[in-house]
Design a protein around this motif. Structure first.
Motif, PDB file in Angstrom:
ATOM      1  N   LEU A  40      -9.098   0.596   4.999  1.00 14.97           N
ATOM      2  CA  LEU A  40      -8.145   0.413   6.091  1.00 14.97           C
ATOM      3  C   LEU A  40      -8.767  -0.441   7.190  1.00 14.97           C
ATOM      4  N   VAL A  54       0.603  -1.145  10.888  1.00 14.36           N
ATOM      5  CA  VAL A  54       0.560  -0.022   9.961  1.00 14.36           C
ATOM      6  C   VAL A  54       1.957   0.583   9.998  1.00 14.36           C
ATOM      7  N   ALA A  87      -0.860  -2.087   6.227  1.00 20.46           N
ATOM      8  CA  ALA A  87      -1.115  -0.787   5.603  1.00 20.46           C
ATOM      9  C   ALA A  87       0.130   0.052   5.784  1.00 20.46           C
TER      10      ALA A  87
END
Length: 260
Positions: A40, A54, A87
């Motif tokens: 990440l 994200v 992400a």
């Protein structure tokens, strides 16, 4: 008892029930056969870098109530991936959020992006569950843990090759996160006592973080204007949930946020 305190009591009982059904030893065995997780930290921008989002999958929250009860988590994760998210965050807490570990496992089958297990993590067992379900990272909430507990779970993440995203709400928690060795820190603009959102929390806390730490602004980011405001305070990464779930075209909103 506070809102967070009630959740943590429930979570402790929930973890013990899950542990009785599936032993820690079994999870360790399953995890040992898995490929290494994605990073990440590497997916996020350094301070001053391009905007990275994200994107969060959530069906409900205690503050917003029901958002999208029938949301297909894997399909939504795929939409985010196609739209350019860096992400994907998957809420796996059931009561209040409508999530489940199965959402994370399903998303893993659909996308190759780093996946964050977003839950109230208080025990190494939950990190093992996350790893087995396909997570690459796990949320650790500083307000939910003692300093020693936070440091211990950061170490557990390292042993499992998971990236810990340590969430903070005030100056003391920033210090605790850094002392624990956190390399990814999320600044949550939501007050967990009042549930109110104030973007000035990020403006106050982001400058406290070293440039070597990847910072993520969380909660209350809905528009390109919000992104521009927080970029001025040093934010390059944003966790966005409710706005994307409600958007008719999540990819279009992602593009707008990333170009802010």
């Amino acid at each position: 008892m506070s809102f967070l305190g009630e959740i943590l009591c429930r979570k402790a009982a929930e973890v013990e029930e899950r542990r009785r059904k599936t032993s820690e030893r079994e999870l360790i065995t399953r995890a040992s056969d898995l490929p290494p997780p994605r990073s990440l930290a590497e997916a996020l921008s350094p301070r001053g870098g391009p905007v990275r989002v994200v994107a969060e999958v959530k069906r409900a929250s205690p503050s917003a109530g029901e958002i999208a009860a029938a949301l297909d988590a894997p399909a939504q994760a795929a939409r985010y991936a196609a739209g350019g998210a860096a992400a994907v965050s998957i809420l796996t807490d059931g009561p209040g959020f409508g999530g489940a570990l199965e959402d994370l496992a399903g998303a893993r089958r659909q996308v190759a992006l780093p996946l964050l297990r977003k839950d109230f993590v208080i025990d190494r067992y939950q990190l093992l569950e996350a790893r087995v379900a396909g997570a690459d990272a796990a949320l650790l909430i500083a307000a939910a843990l003692s300093e020693d507990g936070l440091a211990g779970l950061v170490e557990d993440c390292a042993a499992l090759q998971l990236t810990p995203l340590v969430e903070v709400h005030d100056e003391w928690e920033v210090e605790a996160a850094l002392a624990a060795g956190a390399q990814v820190v999320g600044v949550n603009n939501r007050n967990l006592k009042t549930m109110k959102v104030d973007l000035s929390v990020s403006e106050r806390l982001l400058p406290m973080l070293p440039e070597t730490v990847k910072a993520v602004a969380e909660s209350g980011v809905r528009t390109a204007e919000d992104v521009r405001r927080l970029r001025a305070a040093g934010a390059a990464n944003f966790l966005v949930g409710e706005a994307l779930v409600r958007a008719a075209d999540p990819a279009a909103l992602l593009k707008e946020l990333m170009e802010a």
